[in-house]
Enzyme design. Structure first.
Site, PDB file in Angstrom:
ATOM      1  CG  ASN A  13      36.620  21.190  41.923  1.00 56.41           C
ATOM      2  OD1 ASN A  13      37.535  22.012  41.849  1.00 56.41           O
ATOM      3  ND2 ASN A  13      35.388  21.453  41.512  1.00 56.41           N
ATOM      4  CE  LYS A  15      33.129  22.763  44.514  1.00 59.00           C
ATOM      5  NZ  LYS A  15      31.733  22.771  44.184  1.00 59.00           N
ATOM      6  CG  HIS A  98      32.966  22.097  38.059  1.00 62.15           C
ATOM      7  ND1 HIS A  98      32.005  22.883  38.651  1.00 62.15           N
ATOM      8  CD2 HIS A  98      33.211  21.086  38.914  1.00 62.15           C
ATOM      9  CE1 HIS A  98      31.695  22.356  39.825  1.00 62.15           C
ATOM     10  NE2 HIS A  98      32.414  21.257  40.007  1.00 62.15           N
ATOM     11  CD  GLU A 100      31.106  25.051  41.524  1.00 57.17           C
ATOM     12  OE1 GLU A 100      32.338  25.253  41.550  1.00 57.17           O
ATOM     13  OE2 GLU A 100      30.511  24.347  42.361  1.00 57.17           O
ATOM     14  CD  GLU A 170      31.182  17.035  39.470  1.00 57.42           C
ATOM     15  OE1 GLU A 170      31.664  16.655  40.533  1.00 57.42           O
ATOM     16  OE2 GLU A 170      31.309  18.193  39.047  1.00 57.42           O
ATOM     17  N   GLY A 176      27.499  20.671  45.925  1.00 56.47           N
ATOM     18  CA  GLY A 176      27.571  21.645  47.013  1.00 56.47           C
ATOM     19  C   GLY A 176      26.258  21.852  47.745  1.00 56.47           C
ATOM     20  CB  SER A 216      26.565  16.198  48.119  1.00 55.37           C
ATOM     21  OG  SER A 216      26.251  17.561  47.868  1.00 55.37           O
ATOM     22  N   GLY A 238      33.501  19.801  48.449  1.00 56.29           N
ATOM     23  CA  GLY A 238      33.622  20.162  49.870  1.00 56.29           C
ATOM     24  C   GLY A 238      34.412  19.176  50.717  1.00 56.29           C
TER      25      GLY A 238
HETATM   26  C1  PEP Z   1      32.385  19.442  42.656  1.00 56.35           C
HETATM   27  O1  PEP Z   1      32.729  20.593  42.869  1.00 56.35           O
HETATM   28  O2  PEP Z   1      32.714  18.889  41.606  1.00 56.35           O
HETATM   29  C2  PEP Z   1      31.577  18.754  43.664  1.00 56.35           C
HETATM   30  C3  PEP Z   1      31.162  17.547  43.411  1.00 56.35           C
HETATM   31  O3  PEP Z   1      31.313  19.450  44.814  1.00 56.35           O
HETATM   32  P1  PEP Z   1      30.643  18.857  46.152  1.00 56.35           P
HETATM   33  O4  PEP Z   1      31.336  17.549  46.437  1.00 56.35           O
HETATM   34  O5  PEP Z   1      30.937  19.883  47.199  1.00 56.35           O
HETATM   35  O6  PEP Z   1      29.215  18.662  45.884  1.00 56.35           O
END
Ligand code: PEP
Length: 255
Positions: A13, A15, A98, A100, A170, A176, A216, A238
């Site tokens: 992802n 973003k 998601h 966010e 998640e 993040g 993460s 990330g």
């Molecule tokens: C995500 O954006 O779905 C995600 C899991 O981000 P990160 O891996 O950066 O925590």
């Protein structure tokens, strides 16, 4: 749970990251690195980069996804993109719900359900995100909350259509933040989601369902997370922006 009954999928992802020029560079770097992957590989890129990513990945094992779509087919929805518009571009996947989007853009379980139904009807494969906030975990309501999010999002989805859905667990507190759920925590909630699928549909549907962990996940912790019996790959933020890191996660899921 028998992992051979379903495919692990590693989805990036991106973003709101990468211009078209940067997209070209990253996808070109990824193609040779992940060509022997023994799991599904998806990159979910910003709308403006979809055409570039679809053209570059043609004939490769990398699939392309968007990060959202609207639930209506067309109309006065300034700034929105329909599922059919994505399909027309050659996009196969779409991230929906998601955290966010839920946190910053007013997404609710009900609108996630509407988007999911529209995406499936148009022929997209949704990656449905569910997960608890830190406060929910501390209040001991993670399982109920994630079960409810899953049930509402899947309302009206047939068993046949469900085959095209991936669920990503998640935990919001892990996205993040560099704070990963332990492998046990990730597996526990993925198993709860699988139990919800078994109740809503049946055990065949539950066994066949790809349920990812996201939050993460990185080159170092991926192996332990994806080795869990109920974790079928990951949704990666990330670490999907660096080709060697994304490759390392794909290698871990290919074992
Ligand atoms: C995500 O954006 O779905 C995600 C899991 O981000 P990160 O891996 O950066 O925590």
């Amino acid at each position: 749970m028998n992992k051979t009954l379903r495919q692990a999928v590693i989805a990036g992802n991106w973003k709101m990251n990468n211009t078209r020029v940067e997209t070209k560079a990253l996808v070109e770097e990824l193609i040779p690195l992940v060509k022997d992957a023994d799991c599904g590989v998806v990159v979910c890129v910003p709308f403006t980069n979809l055409e570039t990513a679809v053209a570059l990945t043609k004939g490769t094992n990398i699939k392309v996804g968007a990060q959202n779509c609207h639930f209506e087919k067309s109309g006065a929805f300034t700034g929105e993109i329909s599922a059919a518009m994505l399909v027309e571009m050659g996009v196969e996947y779409v991230v929906l719900g998601h955290s966010e989007r839920r946190q910053y853009f007013g997404e609710t379980d009900v609108t996630v359900n509407k988007r999911l139904l529209a995406a499936l009807e148009a022929g997209l494969k949704p990656i449905l995100c569910v997960g608890e906030m830190l406060e929910d975990r501390e209040n001991g309501i993670t399982e109920e909350l994630v079960a409810l999010q899953t049930k509402i999002a899947l309302k009206g989805v047939s068993k046949e259509a469900l085959k095209n859905v991936i669920i990503a667990y998640e935990p919001v507190w892990a996205i993040g933040t560099g704070k990963t759920a332990t492998a046990e925590q990730a597996n526990e909630v993925c198993a709860v989601i699988r139990g919800v699928i078994a109740k809503l549909y049946d055990s065949d549907a539950a066994n066949a369902m790809t349920i990812q962990y996201g939050g993460s996940m990185n080159a170092k912790n991926a192996e332990e997370l994806v080795a869990q019996p109920d974790v079928d790959g990951g949704l990666i933020g990330g670490a999907s922006l660096k080709a060697p890191d994304f490759k390392a996660i794909i290698d871990a899921a290919s074992k």
